[in-house]
Scaffold this active site. Structure first.
Site, short mmCIF file in Angstrom:
data_model
loop_
_atom_site.label_atom_id
_atom_site.label_comp_id
_atom_site.label_asym_id
_atom_site.label_seq_id
_atom_site.Cartn_x
_atom_site.Cartn_y
_atom_site.Cartn_z
CE LYS A 118 -4.01 2.01 2.26
NZ LYS A 118 -3.59 3.40 2.23
NE ARG A 139 -9.88 9.11 -1.99
CZ ARG A 139 -9.46 8.30 -1.04
NH1 ARG A 139 -9.42 7.01 -1.25
NH2 ARG A 139 -9.03 8.77 0.11
CE LYS A 292 -5.14 -4.10 -5.19
NZ LYS A 292 -4.59 -3.01 -6.01
CE LYS A 316 -3.15 2.50 6.82
NZ LYS A 316 -4.08 3.39 7.24
CB CYS A 410 28.76 22.37 29.37
SG CYS A 410 28.80 20.58 29.25
CB CYS A 413 31.85 20.19 32.53
SG CYS A 413 31.98 21.29 31.12
CB CYS A 434 33.45 18.59 29.41
SG CYS A 434 31.73 18.09 29.27
S1 IVH Z 1 -6.52 -0.65 -4.58
C1 IVH Z 1 -11.24 0.93 -4.54
N1 IVH Z 1 -3.97 -0.81 -4.22
O1 IVH Z 1 -5.07 3.50 -0.59
C2 IVH Z 1 -9.84 1.33 -4.30
N2 IVH Z 1 -5.09 1.08 -3.35
O2 IVH Z 1 -6.62 4.00 1.79
C3 IVH Z 1 -8.94 0.24 -4.72
N3 IVH Z 1 -3.60 2.69 -2.26
O3 IVH Z 1 -7.73 5.02 -2.21
C4 IVH Z 1 -7.62 0.64 -4.36
N4 IVH Z 1 -1.75 1.59 -2.59
O4 IVH Z 1 -5.39 5.35 -3.23
C5 IVH Z 1 -5.06 -0.10 -4.00
N5 IVH Z 1 -1.69 -1.10 -4.02
C6 IVH Z 1 -2.78 -0.36 -3.79
C7 IVH Z 1 -2.74 0.87 -3.13
C8 IVH Z 1 -3.93 1.56 -2.91
C9 IVH Z 1 -2.29 2.67 -2.10
C10 IVH Z 1 -4.48 3.79 -1.82
C11 IVH Z 1 -5.60 4.07 -2.76
C12 IVH Z 1 -6.83 4.04 -1.89
C13 IVH Z 1 -6.25 4.24 -0.54
C14 IVH Z 1 -7.17 3.75 0.55
#
Ligand code: IVH
Length: 750
Positions: A118, A139, A292, A316, A410, A413, A434
């Site tokens: 991410k 966005r 995904k 995360k 200091c 010292c 010192c």
């Molecule tokens: S997939 C429907 N892949 O994280 C959105 N998002 O916190 C599908 N992001 O809005 C997103 N790296 O901008 C995807 N490898 C990654 C990502 C990623 C960063 C961001 C993305 C998203 C945000 C959400």
């Protein structure tokens, strides 16, 4: 009516806070709280809303994505909404996600997930028509974003025209715009130098760079792009997300090289672990991994909420930055007396470790950031670097917080503190008196690269200094068993071991000994170069400044253009013994700066001498320095060190105690033994990556961020990343950490 602490009140308070922080994050690019804290507020709100569904409103932040677009940019309506992602913080969260997916798809066997890091950047949507990039948009609130077409066009790895064939007439793709760490550090260093406010993290820097009304500013920031999801027109190019992304890649769109197909929960967990280890070695910041569902038909069946798809989740990492309070600001005294301001913090967990102190670097930095006791500050602990205070949150400053006064004594010292003109740092003037400086000097002397005295750590040294037995490094060699046994916590065996280690350390190399002396400005690399250039201590101690500085001809500051001007002026001057400055007073040289007169006169006391030498003799030409990297400042530090009676007597005492070393063999090319070789580094090493890189550079090597055919060596530390596989595939020579010591002595493996 709701009672003061009713869920309704709490929900309202959370919404207000979230709204405010979303505005700061999305619209101003200037968040006041770290992401982790924002996520926590959001999680609390979601949790409350799940328990009290009657309280959910349409405009709740849980029901939409984020900030309203900034009105300075034209608005773009996204054809498909740009959604956010659900977050998982624990394994249980991830398991719940996987269970939900399988239940909804009514499937037992493990699901195929596409896994990616991410990236911590900002999402953009790109529109291609007939293969041409026609629009870029942020966005925004998910439905409407800002048009940043000209800005995204400046991103170097983003194609303005798709390659190959077969792309749909209209194609929308989504991805992340981010700023690589190296560029982030450079940008912040520039901001600091010019007195500006540094960015809190690479994501803000990326957002701040992209959302510049003037695209020429964006163009100066080395932003990068990775494609990670599909927009309108892209759903039909393949039946799985993976194949679709690979297709996009074949058209020239960059995708993540860490992308991987994994099976089921177990596959996701293993990928998460792998990325957590790779995290610090990556040249960009990631804050987790994204999973995904790979089959696009399954994605469609799973659908989405107004805020996030049901087929994806972000797992995360523990946060690297956070907010805490400065309890007080202290000054630590270093080996050469430099006072480093350090913030003592209310403890906070960052990246899995408890942090209660963070460096403020130096006095100028402290003043620039204007950090005061009581302030709320951003603290960051990335990789294995020392935690640092990034910046203060001015809105949260207590009314009575006062700027830190310049310390005049200091803390160790009590000697006067000096701030030299043009220096960012404060210095204790106590020198050898010192105790803090003494301790640091001894710690350095005993350290691994110096005399390597095992068993002589920080605490032992503190005891030895406090008893008064050891004042300088030579005193260490006068210690005896009986004395050592008098130290608290010292048994017979450790006393014997320490004496043996001291004895062993007496026989060393010239480079190590030189480094151990702790001459200001002389680090390990310089010590080695000096050793090679001078061979032995006596030669170095007898050197004068001229021995360090590169040989030169002519007059410093005079190039061909000035030389011509001076020469014409000399032609029109009287014969005789008049000096340049006397003549200058009467008749100015056109286009010539008066500042150069003293230099001119030092070389040519009279105009007659100048006339005799001819114009070519004026032009400044510099030869190669004897030791590459040793300039005037280092030379002065070395000369100053050996000029001190105390230092000379310590050296004398060390010799008398039996410390001896092998002289270095001077070699012609010893200064740049790795010249012409290209290195890439992966994994972690005992020292910070930057230090290692600098050492290689000093030896003449090139150091690159990624492996290519032109790489000569890959240097592999612990937990190497994907560069290792790539290097193997390309047949590049791989060096392990065990080769490092020799390498830093400039020796390449056979
Ligand atoms: S997939 C429907 N892949 O994280 C959105 N998002 O916190 C599908 N992001 O809005 C997103 N790296 O901008 C995807 N490898 C990654 C990502 C990623 C960063 C961001 C993305 C998203 C945000 C959400």
């Amino acid at each position: 009516m709701a009672s003061p602490s009713s869920p309704a009140d709490r929900i309202a308070a959370l919404r207000r806070q979230i709204q405010y922080h979303s505005y700061r994050y999305y619209v101003l690019d200037d968040p006041e709280i770290p992401d982790a804290e924002f996520d926590r507020l959001m999680a609390e709100l979601r949790d409350l809303e799940a328990r009290y569904p009657a309280l959910i409103t349409e405009d709740s932040p849980t029901q939409k994505v984020g900030g309203a677009p900034l009105d300075r940019f034209p608005t773009v309506v996204h054809r498909l909404p740009m959604l956010s992602l659900e977050n998982a913080f624990t394994e249980a969260d991830l398991r719940a996600f996987d269970t939900r997916v399988r239940k909804q798809l009514d499937r037992e066997p493990p699901i195929d997930y596409l896994a990616e890091p991410k990236l911590d950047g900002l999402a953009v949507s790109l529109r291609y028509e007939q293969g041409r990039l026609v629009q870029g948009a942020t966005r925004g609130d998910g439905e409407r974003g800002e048009e940043v077409t000209e800005q995204v066009r400046t991103i170097r790895n983003l194609p303005k025209q798709l390659q190959g064939t077969g792309w749909p007439q209209v194609l929308e793709v989504r991805g992340e715009v981010f700023l690589p760490l190296a560029a982030f550090n450079t940008l912040n260093a520039q901001a600091r130098r010019s007195g500006g406010q540094p960015f809190a993290n690479p994501r803000n820097a990326a957002a701040g760079s992209l959302r510049q009304l003037d695209p020429r500013i964006t163009a100066q920031r080395p932003l990068a792009f990775r494609c990670h999801s599909l927009g309108a027109g892209a759903e039909s190019i393949a039946s799985t997300l993976r194949d679709a992304l690979i297709q996009l890649q074949s058209w020239g769109l960059p995708i993540s090289s860490e992308m991987q197909l994994v099976q089921g929960l177990a596959g996701c967990l293993a990928y998460y672990q792998r990325m957590a280890q790779l995290r610090d070695a990556l040249p960009y910041e990631i804050d987790g991994v994204v999973f995904k569902v790979n089959e696009l038909a399954d994605q469609a069946r799973l659908g989405a909420s107004s805020h996030a798809p049901h087929w994806a989740i972000a797992y995360k990492f523990p946060p690297q930055e956070g907010i805490t309070r400065v309890e007080r600001i202290l000054f630590q005294v270093g080996r050469t007396g430099a006072l480093t301001p350090v913030a003592q913090l209310e403890p906070i967990v960052l990246n899995g470790a408890r942090v209660s102190r963070a460096t403020l670097h130096n006095w100028d930095e402290l003043r620039r950031k204007d950090i005061r006791s009581g302030d709320r500050v951003y603290v960051r602990r990335a990789g294995d670097v020392i935690p640092e205070v990034v910046r203060v949150i001015p809105e949260k400053r207590p009314a009575d917080a006062k700027p830190v006064p310049l310390p005049d004594r200091c803390p160790a010292c009590g000697a006067q503190v000096l701030k030299l003109q043009g220096e960012a740092i404060l210095r204790c003037s106590g020198g050898l008196y010192c105790p803090a400086q003494r301790k640091r000097t001894l710690e350095h002397f005993a350290s691994r690269r110096a005399m390597d005295i095992q068993g002589l750590g920080k605490q032992r040294i503190a005891q030895l200094v406090e008893t008064g037995w050891v004042q300088d490094p030579a005193d260490l060699y006068q210690l005896d068993q009986a004395q050592l046994l008098g130290l608290e916590g010292m048994g017979e065996r450790s006393a014997r071991n320490l004496l043996a280690a001291l004895e062993r350390s007496k026989s060393t190399t010239f480079a190590r000994f030189l480094y151990a002396l702790g001459i200001p400005e002389v680090g390990w690399v310089t010590a080695r170069k000096l050793a090679a250039a001078f061979g032995d201590l006596d030669a170095l101690m007898q050197a004068t400044k001229a021995d360090f500085l590169p040989p030169h001809q002519g007059v410093r500051g005079i190039g061909p253009k000035y030389a011509q001007a001076v020469w014409e002026w000399v032609q029109g001057s009287p014969e005789g013994a008049i000096s340049p400055s006397d003549w200058w007073k009467k008749q100015r040289i056109p286009r010539f700066s008066a500042k150069l007169i003293p230099a001119l006169e030092a070389r040519f006391p009279t105009l007659a001498a100048l006339r005799e030498a001819g114009p070519a003799a004026l032009i400044h030409r510099q030869g190669k320095p004897r030791v590459v990297g040793v300039g005037e400042r280092v030379a002065e530090a070395i000369l100053g060190f050996f000029a001190s009676d105390h230092n000379r007597s310590v050296i004398q005492k060390l010799r008398a105690a039996g410390v001896h070393w092998q002289p270095a063999l001077p070699e012609a090319s010893s200064a740049q033994p790795l010249a012409g070789k290209t290195f890439v580094i992966t994994g972690t090493f005992p020292e910070p990556r930057e230090t290692l890189k600098q050492q290689l550079l000093n030896l003449g090597a090139k150091v690159r961020g990624s492996v290519s055919k032109r790489t000569d060596y890959l240097l592999v530390g612990e937990k190497p990343g994907s560069k290792l596989q790539k290097a193997r595939a390309l047949g590049i020579r791989i060096l392990g950490a065990e080769a490092l010591e020799r390498l830093l002595q400039g020796k390449l493996p056979d």
